[in-house]
Design a protein around this motif. Structure first.
Motif, PDB file in Angstrom:
ATOM      1  N   ASN A  54       0.799  -1.227   0.000  1.00  0.00           N
ATOM      2  CA  ASN A  54       0.000   0.000   0.000  1.00  0.00           C
ATOM      3  C   ASN A  54       0.832   1.278   0.000  1.00  0.00           C
ATOM      4  N   GLN A  55       2.053   1.239   0.517  1.00  0.00           N
ATOM      5  CA  GLN A  55       2.888   2.440   0.541  1.00  0.00           C
ATOM      6  C   GLN A  55       3.470   2.774  -0.829  1.00  0.00           C
ATOM      7  N   GLN A  56       3.493   1.777  -1.723  1.00  0.00           N
ATOM      8  CA  GLN A  56       4.096   1.984  -3.040  1.00  0.00           C
ATOM      9  C   GLN A  56       3.128   1.691  -4.181  1.00  0.00           C
ATOM     10  N   TYR A  57       1.855   1.526  -3.848  1.00  0.00           N
ATOM     11  CA  TYR A  57       0.859   1.137  -4.851  1.00  0.00           C
ATOM     12  C   TYR A  57      -0.049   2.310  -5.188  1.00  0.00           C
ATOM     13  N   CYS A  58      -0.439   2.383  -6.462  1.00  0.00           N
ATOM     14  CA  CYS A  58      -1.361   3.436  -6.883  1.00  0.00           C
ATOM     15  C   CYS A  58      -2.181   2.944  -8.077  1.00  0.00           C
ATOM     16  N   LEU A  59      -3.496   3.087  -7.987  1.00  0.00           N
ATOM     17  CA  LEU A  59      -4.364   2.750  -9.116  1.00  0.00           C
ATOM     18  C   LEU A  59      -4.650   4.031  -9.896  1.00  0.00           C
ATOM     19  N   TYR A  60      -4.359   4.000 -11.188  1.00  0.00           N
ATOM     20  CA  TYR A  60      -4.632   5.141 -12.064  1.00  0.00           C
ATOM     21  C   TYR A  60      -5.924   4.838 -12.829  1.00  0.00           C
ATOM     22  N   ARG A  61      -6.957   5.621 -12.574  1.00  0.00           N
ATOM     23  CA  ARG A  61      -8.227   5.455 -13.274  1.00  0.00           C
ATOM     24  C   ARG A  61      -8.285   6.458 -14.423  1.00  0.00           C
ATOM     25  N   VAL A  62      -8.162   5.953 -15.642  1.00  0.00           N
ATOM     26  CA  VAL A  62      -8.222   6.791 -16.840  1.00  0.00           C
ATOM     27  C   VAL A  62      -9.672   6.809 -17.317  1.00  0.00           C
ATOM     28  N   TYR A  63     -10.240   7.990 -17.484  1.00  0.00           N
ATOM     29  CA  TYR A  63     -11.637   8.088 -17.901  1.00  0.00           C
ATOM     30  C   TYR A  63     -11.797   9.063 -19.071  1.00  0.00           C
ATOM     31  N   ASP A  64     -12.967   8.972 -19.717  1.00  0.00           N
ATOM     32  CA  ASP A  64     -13.258   9.786 -20.905  1.00  0.00           C
ATOM     33  C   ASP A  64     -12.150   9.639 -21.944  1.00  0.00           C
ATOM     34  N   PHE A  65     -11.661   8.417 -22.080  1.00  0.00           N
ATOM     35  CA  PHE A  65     -10.476   8.164 -22.898  1.00  0.00           C
ATOM     36  C   PHE A  65     -10.701   8.478 -24.372  1.00  0.00           C
ATOM     37  N   LYS A  66     -11.907   8.226 -24.854  1.00  0.00           N
ATOM     38  CA  LYS A  66     -12.177   8.396 -26.280  1.00  0.00           C
ATOM     39  C   LYS A  66     -12.232   9.862 -26.686  1.00  0.00           C
ATOM     40  N   ASN A  67     -12.548  10.738 -25.738  1.00  0.00           N
ATOM     41  CA  ASN A  67     -12.712  12.155 -26.063  1.00  0.00           C
ATOM     42  C   ASN A  67     -11.520  12.990 -25.602  1.00  0.00           C
ATOM     43  N   GLU A  68     -11.454  13.231 -24.307  1.00  0.00           N
ATOM     44  CA  GLU A  68     -10.355  14.026 -23.751  1.00  0.00           C
ATOM     45  C   GLU A  68      -9.897  13.353 -22.466  1.00  0.00           C
ATOM     46  N   ALA A  69      -9.011  12.401 -22.607  1.00  0.00           N
ATOM     47  CA  ALA A  69      -8.628  11.531 -21.499  1.00  0.00           C
ATOM     48  C   ALA A  69      -8.051  12.299 -20.316  1.00  0.00           C
ATOM     49  N   ARG A  70      -8.508  11.892 -19.124  1.00  0.00           N
ATOM     50  CA  ARG A  70      -7.952  12.398 -17.877  1.00  0.00           C
ATOM     51  C   ARG A  70      -7.795  11.211 -16.934  1.00  0.00           C
ATOM     52  N   LEU A  71      -7.160  11.432 -15.805  1.00  0.00           N
ATOM     53  CA  LEU A  71      -6.997  10.348 -14.840  1.00  0.00           C
ATOM     54  C   LEU A  71      -6.960  10.899 -13.426  1.00  0.00           C
ATOM     55  N   PHE A  72      -7.378  10.043 -12.485  1.00  0.00           N
ATOM     56  CA  PHE A  72      -7.175  10.336 -11.073  1.00  0.00           C
ATOM     57  C   PHE A  72      -6.466   9.141 -10.452  1.00  0.00           C
ATOM     58  N   ARG A  73      -5.879   9.347  -9.272  1.00  0.00           N
ATOM     59  CA  ARG A  73      -5.049   8.318  -8.658  1.00  0.00           C
ATOM     60  C   ARG A  73      -5.584   7.918  -7.288  1.00  0.00           C
TER      61      ARG A  73
END
Length: 220
Positions: A180-199
């Motif tokens: 957990n100290q070194q792990y991060c899930l990157y959620r990429v959304y709206d990929f087809k249009n203007e992709a962004r991500l949160f962590r």
């Protein structure tokens, strides 16, 4: 001086913050009560794109605002409707979209490290799932800038918005908890249009509600 109040300050024109908060909760409650409806859009969410989305500015890709975890989830009413999904096409679409999302995050991580003045770390970022295969518990091996520690990144990509549910394996969940100290899930959304991500940093279960969709059945 006794100046008259401007219209926005007069009674009846003040922002109704209590109603805004209520509306926010109503929307979140509706999402919680109708998660099954989101499955209707799963095909659109998994549809692959022909090319990586055009990025005008990598600096605008990261979304610092995480989705709000809904406090209570209404039990889903099962419909038991017969369907004939095309599993072959869905698997192909999922794999194509997943690979493009991982490539997107790989490029973003290299940009992030280069912008932080660490091109040496940027060139060492590895696409583990492509080089070694699935099952490692993460997709991309990157680094933190400050401590130079390894950063294990799992990538989940969708063409839909940031509240679109995603699937995660038991192995990925366990890895996020153990590292957990070194792990991060990157959620990429709206990929087809203007992709962004949160962590999502650390154990994934602290951010989301988990619902079992499949079970392993055995006699021992």
């Amino acid at each position: 001086m006794n100046l008259p109040l401007c219209r926005s300050q007069q009674k009846g024109y003040k922002p109704a913050f209590n109603y805004q908060r209520q509306l926010h909760q109503v929307v979140l409650s509706h999402i919680a009560a109708n998660l099954q409806e989101l499955d209707v859009f799963s095909n659109a969410a998994d549809t692959p794109v022909e090319a990586q989305p055009h990025i005008l500015n990598w600096a605008n890709v990261l979304d610092p605002d995480l989705p709000e975890r809904i406090s209570s989830v209404k039990e889903i009413q099962r419909d038991y409707l017969a369907r004939k999904p095309n599993y072959t096409e869905r698997e192909r679409n999922n794999r194509s979209l997943g690979e493009r999302g991982e490539q997107f995050v790989l490029d973003f991580e290299r940009f992030r490290l280069e912008q932080a003045g660490r091109p040496d770390l940027a060139q060492d970022v590895k696409w583990v799932s492509k080089e070694k295969g699935d099952g490692a518990g993460f997709d991309i091996q990157s680094f933190t800038v400050e401590s130079e520690e390894e950063l294990f990144i799992e990538v989940k990509t969708t063409n839909c918005g940031k509240y679109q549910p995603f699937y995660i394996t038991d192995n990925e969940l366990a890895y996020s908890l153990q590292w957990n100290q070194q792990y991060c899930l990157y959620r990429v959304y709206d990929f087809k249009n203007e992709a962004r991500l949160f962590r999502l940093q650390g154990a994934v279960e602290q951010y989301v509600h988990l619902q079992a969709k499949n079970y392993k059945a055995s006699f021992n």
